[in-house]
Enzyme design. Sequence first.
Site, PDB file in Angstrom:
ATOM      1  CB  CYS A   1      29.221  42.031  19.382  1.00 30.57           C
ATOM      2  SG  CYS A   1      29.428  40.937  20.801  1.00 30.57           S
TER       3      CYS A   1
ATOM      4  CB  CYS B   1      22.046  40.728  22.787  1.00 31.03           C
ATOM      5  SG  CYS B   1      23.562  40.113  23.544  1.00 31.03           S
TER       6      CYS B   1
ATOM      7  CB  CYS C   1      21.993  36.418  15.701  1.00 27.46           C
ATOM      8  SG  CYS C   1      23.316  37.387  16.401  1.00 27.46           S
TER       9      CYS C   1
ATOM     10  CD  GLU D   1      16.326  36.962  13.578  1.00 31.15           C
ATOM     11  OE1 GLU D   1      16.044  38.041  13.077  1.00 31.15           O
ATOM     12  OE2 GLU D   1      17.487  36.511  13.601  1.00 31.15           O
TER      13      GLU D   1
ATOM     14  CB  CYS E   1      21.105  28.558  15.139  1.00 33.50           C
ATOM     15  SG  CYS E   1      21.911  29.952  15.927  1.00 33.50           S
TER      16      CYS E   1
ATOM     17  CB  CYS F   1      25.983  41.553  16.779  1.00 35.10           C
ATOM     18  SG  CYS F   1      24.525  40.607  17.209  1.00 35.10           S
TER      19      CYS F   1
HETATM   20  S1  SF4 Z   1      27.116  38.672  18.844  1.00 34.32           S
HETATM   21 FE1  SF4 Z   1      25.187  39.780  19.142  1.00 34.32          FE
HETATM   22  S2  SF4 Z   1      23.832  38.365  20.206  1.00 34.32           S
HETATM   23 FE2  SF4 Z   1      25.937  37.576  20.406  1.00 34.32          FE
HETATM   24  S3  SF4 Z   1      26.690  38.451  22.344  1.00 34.32           S
HETATM   25 FE3  SF4 Z   1      27.320  39.885  20.730  1.00 34.32          FE
HETATM   26  S4  SF4 Z   1      25.643  41.381  20.629  1.00 34.32           S
HETATM   27 FE4  SF4 Z   1      24.864  39.622  21.768  1.00 34.32          FE
END
Ligand code: SF4
Length: 345
Positions: free
Chosen positions: A118, A114, A335, A94, A107, A121
């Site tokens: 987090c 990832c 994201c 994206e 962005c 996310c």
């Molecule tokens: S916010 Fe999402 S994309 Fe960013 S580091 Fe944390 S898990 Fe990874």
Amino acid sequence: MPETRDLLDLTDEELDCWLKERGYPRYRRDQILAWVFDRLVTDFEDMTNVPRPMRSDLSQSFHIACSKVVAVRKSADDAASKLLILLEDGQKIETVIMRYRYGISACVSSQVGCKIGCAFCASGASGFVRDLTAGEMVGQVLAANRSLGSDERVSSIVVMGMGEPLDNFDALVKFMELIHDSDRTGIGYRRITVSTSGLVPKILELASLRLPVTLAVSLHAPDDLLRNRLVPLNRVYPVSTLIEAAGQYAETTGRRVTFEYALIRRVNDSDECARSLARLIKGMLCHVNLIPLNPVSGIALERSDRVQAFHDLLQNEGIDVTIRRELGIDIDAACGQLRRRHAEP
Ligand code: SF4
């Protein structure tokens, strides 16, 4: 993976080497770059001032990353749009385009998925697939430019999409060098922001390059107990180490560090959290960006109703603080959300 190389991933030296091997003159490099970066073509056959045999040689040797946009979502107010891009190996990423008073920002994603995970996310929830190449990051900027009108161009970059940029360090640095190049997009280092969830050794490595790039640290909590829950990487690089590295980054580069803080209802939005945060960063060359959390389907965290109160408390403590303008809540702008939606049956 495709058999051809990505033209966008090539440095000038690599491109010159290819030209020399085949006996083409050096000035062809400028022509090719002008077609790709100014005229935004994705098909070598469209390069009409390049001789036909050379065009076919180019098509047999190269492809141009991120040429296929498979979905576009625009916010109702037209301030943001999100592109879902199909990569050569079938993966999807994206890129978000945001309109501000000062220009248009892209962005950019740095990885497919990832590793960090987090708590709030969508990208982390889908797991990690692979790093993006520098060319695939450049390709996102060009895809954004193609989706804009002919008189508009992306003028700033935030590497804040899917992925942890500093976990893909070499590609990130190459990407910044390529888009900074005036024969490509010519976007100044000062117009680039790199976000991190807190990979301390890489923050220091980035600082040692002394590029005037803005660092945005996704802090989200002022102490280890809370941050361990929200950003699991904190167990490896705790808050005190992270703040020290951020301070060193600001000192070495002279650039103000941004601390990103997503406000989550009854998790990290209390007055006590605001006071602890102020104590933690007081005196540092920095600024806090408060983010009203974008709701993510399947993740049971709610947006805070104390954004203004949190802001005012920090401000009263003498901290430079802003509330992020809400862009694209209606386009799955957090994201990983559009990608997840497209992966769902
Ligand atoms: S916010 Fe999402 S994309 Fe960013 S580091 Fe944390 S898990 Fe990874």
